[in-house]
Design an enzyme around this catalytic site. Sequence first.
Site, PDB file in Angstrom:
ATOM      1  CB  SER A  91      -0.960  -0.058   1.197  1.00 17.47           C
ATOM      2  OG  SER A  91      -2.030   0.845   1.046  1.00 17.47           O
ATOM      3  CG  MET A  92       2.400   5.149   2.659  1.00 18.59           C
ATOM      4  SD  MET A  92       2.069   5.939   4.251  1.00 18.59           S
ATOM      5  CE  MET A  92       3.546   6.940   4.441  1.00 18.59           C
TER       6      MET A  92
END
Length: 249
Positions: A91-92
């Site tokens: 994700s991030m």
Amino acid sequence: MTTTRWLRRPQPRPAAALRLLCLPHAGGSAGLYRPWAALLPPDVELLAACPPGRADRLHEPLPDDLPTLVAGLAAAVAPLLDRPWAVFGHSMGATVGHELILHLMRRGHRPPVHLFASAREAPQFHHGGTVHLLDDDALCAELTRLGGTNADLLAIPELRALALPAVRGDYRLIETYTNLPRAQLPCPVAAFIGTDDHELTPEEAAGWADWTDAGFELQSFPGGHFYLSDQPAAVISAVLDRLRTPADR
């Protein structure tokens, strides 16, 4: 366990042929990857990033922006690039990993042999957001919806007070991040997605192909945004398959 402020090495392997740097999602910690260490072969050493604001760095100030986060992480990673390395970012963490690679390369360090971008849209599809502006109850509801956080823990006021600052801070970093990387990666990229992840489309994940000159693959796994927590062995197997040289296959 060998520990530094930024990096955790659950099973130190000084003679490992390759180091696998794993970067967590917004609000995540090195604990996401700790089970991986026992599943990796002896010639691969796990390095799990621990950003400020969590675990034993709970009371350290959060970075002001994503480039500051990347610079701090790069300073910790650089001394360990004495052998081949790869990056897995969830994700991030995929965006952080992409920026980290370019940051290190601009300073003359060797590129990784592979980038694994997990559950994250390619940079050209990046969009901001307002999750970091939600009140605590709404933020907890969002975390529960994504499935990466135990809802029962979030119901405990003391634990919620400890966890939410890092979550909110990370969301602020990624939602206000606007820089588009300016260089192609010289390593292959693999995008991993969950088949039931409603946070991105296969097309957004496939867009990572535009950011490498060395080959791209898209692989789907059963599950949602946190598919990797449900099937670590399958994910590690897919990672290792791409890290093996043709002679090893």
